[in-house]
Motif scaffolding. Structure first.
Motif, PDB file in Angstrom:
ATOM      1  N   LYS A  56     -21.455  21.855 -18.251  1.00  0.00           N
ATOM      2  CA  LYS A  56     -22.151  22.723 -17.060  1.00  0.00           C
ATOM      3  C   LYS A  56     -21.747  22.751 -15.979  1.00  0.00           C
ATOM      4  O   LYS A  56     -21.451  23.984 -15.048  1.00  0.00           O
ATOM      5  N   ILE A  57     -20.687  21.808 -15.595  1.00  0.00           N
ATOM      6  CA  ILE A  57     -20.197  21.753 -14.114  1.00  0.00           C
ATOM      7  C   ILE A  57     -18.967  22.518 -14.329  1.00  0.00           C
ATOM      8  O   ILE A  57     -18.950  23.313 -13.396  1.00  0.00           O
TER       9      ILE A  57
ATOM     10  N   LEU B  97     -23.309   9.363 -23.484  1.00  0.00           N
ATOM     11  CA  LEU B  97     -22.121  10.130 -23.514  1.00  0.00           C
ATOM     12  C   LEU B  97     -22.195  11.496 -23.918  1.00  0.00           C
ATOM     13  O   LEU B  97     -21.898  12.604 -23.377  1.00  0.00           O
ATOM     14  N   ARG B  98     -23.365  11.898 -24.671  1.00  0.00           N
ATOM     15  CA  ARG B  98     -23.870  13.179 -25.078  1.00  0.00           C
ATOM     16  C   ARG B  98     -24.192  13.945 -24.001  1.00  0.00           C
ATOM     17  O   ARG B  98     -23.816  15.110 -23.754  1.00  0.00           O
ATOM     18  N   ARG B  99     -25.051  13.190 -23.222  1.00  0.00           N
ATOM     19  CA  ARG B  99     -25.601  13.865 -21.893  1.00  0.00           C
ATOM     20  C   ARG B  99     -24.320  14.079 -20.808  1.00  0.00           C
ATOM     21  O   ARG B  99     -24.365  15.160 -20.169  1.00  0.00           O
ATOM     22  N   ALA B 100     -23.440  13.144 -20.696  1.00  0.00           N
ATOM     23  CA  ALA B 100     -22.380  13.291 -19.892  1.00  0.00           C
ATOM     24  C   ALA B 100     -21.465  14.709 -20.547  1.00  0.00           C
ATOM     25  O   ALA B 100     -20.876  15.350 -19.581  1.00  0.00           O
ATOM     26  N   ARG B 101     -21.203  14.768 -21.665  1.00  0.00           N
ATOM     27  CA  ARG B 101     -20.440  15.719 -22.302  1.00  0.00           C
ATOM     28  C   ARG B 101     -21.233  17.252 -21.824  1.00  0.00           C
ATOM     29  O   ARG B 101     -20.411  18.131 -21.541  1.00  0.00           O
TER      30      ARG B 101
ATOM     31  N   LYS C 153     -14.367  27.690 -11.664  1.00  0.00           N
ATOM     32  CA  LYS C 153     -13.277  28.707 -12.276  1.00  0.00           C
ATOM     33  C   LYS C 153     -12.465  29.179 -11.228  1.00  0.00           C
ATOM     34  O   LYS C 153     -11.344  29.803 -11.753  1.00  0.00           O
ATOM     35  N   SER C 154     -12.576  29.097  -9.984  1.00  0.00           N
ATOM     36  CA  SER C 154     -11.804  29.535  -9.058  1.00  0.00           C
ATOM     37  C   SER C 154     -11.305  28.600  -7.880  1.00  0.00           C
ATOM     38  O   SER C 154     -11.870  28.884  -6.842  1.00  0.00           O
TER      39      SER C 154
END
Length: 153
Positions: free
Chosen positions: A77-78, A68-72, A85-86
């Motif tokens: 990052k994604i 879960l920490r790595r998924a967060r 962002k656009s």
């Protein structure tokens, strides 16, 4: 990798044609391409002529808290990528797998903490017969915990 395709209106509802569109491989498409049906699920809906879903999968080793920490971290990052962002109009992001579990866990935790604090406040109001003193107690509680942990370390 963002892919933008312009099609005639008649071709947008033709699912076999959409499935055969080529997705380039490599930085600039120098490694050829694969059909869109290999990397995306394509389905037709009434609201839109065609809906394309793409997924990004990553496997994580270790126990559930580490995953879960790595998924967060991966999700952050994604979402920090310029393309995220656009996003074009009509494109939505729906997490799945560990990212979905993390969102559900965070929402449930926030709900539980909020409900618990409201119940404690209600009990303190009933005990003290006033609304102000329980607020003072609840605001001083985090400060006392911080002071205690600082003194012990």
């Amino acid at each position: 990798m963002p892919i933008r395709v312009q099609l005639e209106d008649a071709a947008r509802g033709d699912l076999p044609l959409l499935e055969q569109l080529r997705v380039p491989l490599g930085q600039h498409g120098e490694k050829g391409g694969v059909p869109l049906s290999v990397v995306a699920d394509i389905s037709s809906t009434r609201a839109r002529p065609a809906s394309i879903a793409t997924t990004a999968n990553a496997s994580h080793r270790g126990g559930r808290p580490r995953r879960l920490r790595r998924a967060r971290d991966a999700t952050k990052k994604i979402y920090d990528l310029p393309v995220m962002k656009s996003l074009p109009k009509g494109v939505k992001v729906s997490p799945s797998g560990d990212a979905e579990s993390l969102n559900e866990l965070s929402a449930g935790f926030a709900t539980a903490i909020t409900s618990g604090l409201m119940m404690v406040y209600a009990v303190l109001v009933l005990l003290f017969g006033t609304f102000l003193q329980p607020i003072t107690i609840l605001f001083s509680l985090p400060l006392s915990i911080a002071a205690r942990s600082r003194r012990c370390s």
